[in-house]
Scaffold this motif. Sequence first.
Motif, PDB file in Angstrom:
ATOM      1  N   TYR A  66       0.813  -0.905   0.298  1.00 22.75           N
ATOM      2  CA  TYR A  66      -0.104   0.352  -0.025  1.00 22.75           C
ATOM      3  C   TYR A  66       0.741   0.612   0.254  1.00 22.75           C
ATOM      4  O   TYR A  66       1.815   1.356   0.612  1.00 22.75           O
ATOM      5  CB  TYR A  66      -1.085   0.133   0.815  1.00 22.75           C
ATOM      6  CG  TYR A  66      -1.897  -1.182   1.742  1.00 22.75           C
ATOM      7  CD1 TYR A  66      -2.581  -0.958   0.328  1.00 22.75           C
ATOM      8  CD2 TYR A  66      -1.119  -2.562   2.095  1.00 22.75           C
ATOM      9  CE1 TYR A  66      -4.033  -1.754   1.141  1.00 22.75           C
ATOM     10  CE2 TYR A  66      -2.606  -3.222   2.213  1.00 22.75           C
ATOM     11  CZ  TYR A  66      -3.486  -3.052   1.157  1.00 22.75           C
ATOM     12  OH  TYR A  66      -4.577  -4.151   1.825  1.00 22.75           O
ATOM     13  N   VAL A  71      -4.344   4.024  -1.944  1.00 22.31           N
ATOM     14  CA  VAL A  71      -4.875   4.514  -0.324  1.00 22.31           C
ATOM     15  C   VAL A  71      -5.110   6.083  -0.401  1.00 22.31           C
ATOM     16  O   VAL A  71      -4.604   6.806  -0.491  1.00 22.31           O
ATOM     17  CB  VAL A  71      -4.995   3.530   0.852  1.00 22.31           C
ATOM     18  CG1 VAL A  71      -4.589   2.647   0.692  1.00 22.31           C
ATOM     19  CG2 VAL A  71      -3.863   4.258   1.109  1.00 22.31           C
ATOM     20  N   GLU A  88      -8.420   4.830   5.233  1.00 20.58           N
ATOM     21  CA  GLU A  88      -8.862   3.981   3.693  1.00 20.58           C
ATOM     22  C   GLU A  88      -7.942   2.859   3.952  1.00 20.58           C
ATOM     23  O   GLU A  88      -8.588   1.624   3.805  1.00 20.58           O
ATOM     24  CB  GLU A  88      -8.694   4.270   2.800  1.00 20.58           C
ATOM     25  CG  GLU A  88      -8.852   3.092   1.419  1.00 20.58           C
ATOM     26  CD  GLU A  88      -8.966   4.233  -0.062  1.00 20.58           C
ATOM     27  OE1 GLU A  88      -8.694   3.081  -0.970  1.00 20.58           O
ATOM     28  OE2 GLU A  88      -8.764   5.132   0.220  1.00 20.58           O
ATOM     29  N   ILE A 135      -9.147  -1.110   5.074  1.00 29.64           N
ATOM     30  CA  ILE A 135      -8.668  -2.667   4.543  1.00 29.64           C
ATOM     31  C   ILE A 135      -8.126  -3.016   5.141  1.00 29.64           C
ATOM     32  O   ILE A 135      -8.610  -4.927   4.984  1.00 29.64           O
ATOM     33  CB  ILE A 135      -8.258  -2.325   3.033  1.00 29.64           C
ATOM     34  CG1 ILE A 135      -8.601  -0.963   2.064  1.00 29.64           C
ATOM     35  CG2 ILE A 135      -6.992  -3.619   1.901  1.00 29.64           C
ATOM     36  CD1 ILE A 135      -7.829  -0.381   0.928  1.00 29.64           C
ATOM     37  N   LYS A 150      -8.918  -7.433   5.632  1.00 22.97           N
ATOM     38  CA  LYS A 150      -8.193  -9.019   5.367  1.00 22.97           C
ATOM     39  C   LYS A 150      -7.885  -9.143   6.137  1.00 22.97           C
ATOM     40  O   LYS A 150      -7.048 -10.136   6.110  1.00 22.97           O
ATOM     41  CB  LYS A 150      -7.091  -8.284   3.901  1.00 22.97           C
ATOM     42  CG  LYS A 150      -7.209  -6.875   2.540  1.00 22.97           C
ATOM     43  CD  LYS A 150      -7.552  -8.213   1.495  1.00 22.97           C
ATOM     44  CE  LYS A 150      -7.920  -7.669   0.585  1.00 22.97           C
ATOM     45  NZ  LYS A 150      -7.699  -7.721  -0.143  1.00 22.97           N
TER      46      LYS A 150
END
Length: 533
Positions: free
Chosen positions: A249, A270, A275, A279, A283
Motif C-alpha cells: 500500500y 489508498v 481507507e 482495508i 483483510k
Amino acid sequence: MKILSIIPARAGSKGIPNKNIRIIGGHPLIYYSIKNTVESSLITDVIVSTDSPDVKIIAEQMGVKVHWRNERLCKDDVTLDAVIYDAIPKNKTWDYIVTMQPTSPTLKVETLDAAIQYAINNNLDTLISAINAPHLSWGVKNGKKVPNYTGRLNRQYLPPCYMETGAFVISRASAVTEKTRIGSTVDVYEVSEDEAVDIDTFEDLRTVAAILEKQKIAIYVNGNNSRGTGHVYRALELADEFFTKPDIYYDKNQTDVSVFGKTTHNLIPVNGIVELFNICREKQYTIFINDILSTSIDYMIGLRSVLPKAKIINFEDDGEGAGKADLVFNALFGDEEHKNERAGEKYYIAGKAFLFYKPINIKEKVKTVLIAFGGADPQNYTDRLLNIVSKPEYKDYHFKVVLGRAKTHVAELLEFNKYPNIEVLHDISDMASVMSTCDIAITSRGRTGYELAIMGIPSIAMAQNKREERHGFVSRENGFDYIGLNPSDDMIEGNLKMYLASSKEDRKKFQDMLLSHDLKNGRKRVMDLINSL
C-alpha cells in the motif's frame, strides 16, 4: 435433496504413519475434510468410514456419524468404491454421494459447494476434482518414447491437461456400486493449485503446512522527493523474501506510483490512513510492515485496533509509535532505544545484485567518479556538482552521474551529457554495474552509502536533511569522508580535489574500512527475526 458425504479414513497408512490424525496447521488432518462437509450448505449428512479409534473420537467430537469399517475393507488391495458403497445407509434414499478424501485439507468449502451445484445444474452422474496442469509430456508408442504434443509451446499456450486431485468425487447415488462411482455423464471440476495438494508423501505434508499456515502480508510504504525513495526500494526487496505475494500500500497523496519502477508486485493506492485501516480490518493480515519513517502513538494504536492479531514491524521508525510495534529495524541509526528495536548496519537490506559483486580494484590513479544521491536528492547536490565538474579543469576525469526516480528537473540535468567527460543517467536498473566501473564516489548518507561500502568504493558523503545527520554508518570511522549537511561548494570541491589526487595506498585504507562491515547478510538477519515472531 439428500446429499451424503463419506470420508474414508483408515488407520493403516504405511507411507506416513498416523497420517489422518497428524496435527497440521493446529488440527488433525481429518479435521479439515469433516469441517468442509459440516459447513457445506448443500451436504445434508456426513459419515466417516474408519477402523481407527482416534479418527472415531475426532469425528464424533465434531458431531458427525462414524461407520466402523469391516477389517476386510481395510486391506491395501481394496478399492475405494467398495469402501464408499459399504458406508452408505441402505435404509435411506440419496440423491448424491460425495467422496471426500481426508488427504486434501486445503480444499475450501466454497469450492466444494460450487462443485456440487455444478454437478446438479449439469445433470452429471460423476464430477471429479482436478487441476489443469499442462506440460510438455511424453508417452510410449510401439515401445518408443514419443512426445504427446505436436509443437513445443510455452505452458500457457498448451491445451488443457486435467489431473485428478483426489479431493472429491461427486456421484449420483444410482451410479455408486461396489465396483464403481463413475456414471455415464462425467466431467471434471477445476480447483486452484493451493487446493489441489493430495498428501501422499512427507514433502506433501510440508507443502500443506505452508499453505494452511500461509502468512497474509501487507507493506505500507511512501517515497517522494522530500523523504527519499530508499523506503520504496527496501519494501520491494522485503516483498521478495516472503513465500507469498504481499499487498503493498502507498498513500496516493504522498507517493507517485512511478517511484516503484517496473514491478509485478501488488501495488495498492489508498487515500489516507482511514481507507488503509478499513482495508486492514477486512483483510486481517498476519504481518504488517510499516516503512513510512516515524510513526505516532495514535497511528500505531489505530493499526493495532484493526489488526489485533497481526505482527507489526516498522522500519526506520524513531517516532513515539515505535514502542508499540513488535519489532523495529533502524539500520541507519546506531542506538537501540526500545527493547523491540534492532539498530545498526548489520540490519541493512542490500539489493540482490550487490550480493554477487566483488569489491572494486583500487587503481593507481582515479579516473572515474560516481555522483549519486539516491532517488530524490532534495538538496540538489547533483546540480551543484554538475556545475563544478563541468569546469575545464576536470576534463581528464570521467563522471558518471545517476539521477533517481524522484529527482526533479531531470531534462535540465540531462543537458550535461553534452560534455564528453560527463555521463548523466536517469533511473537505471543496475546500480551495482555502474558502481563497479568507478574509482571514487560522492553521495549522501542513505541507502547509496551502504551500497558503496559493499563495493568498497572510497566516498565523500553529505547529509540531505537533519534526519540524515543522525545516520551513523556513513562516517569517517567507517571509511567515508563525511562533510556534513549542506556544505559549501568550496568545501565540496576541495574534498573532491583531495580524493582525485589521493594515493592508491590511502584509497586502499578507506576500502579496507568500508569492507570491514558485513552488509551482505543483513536481509537474512532481518527475515530470521521477522519469521521468529
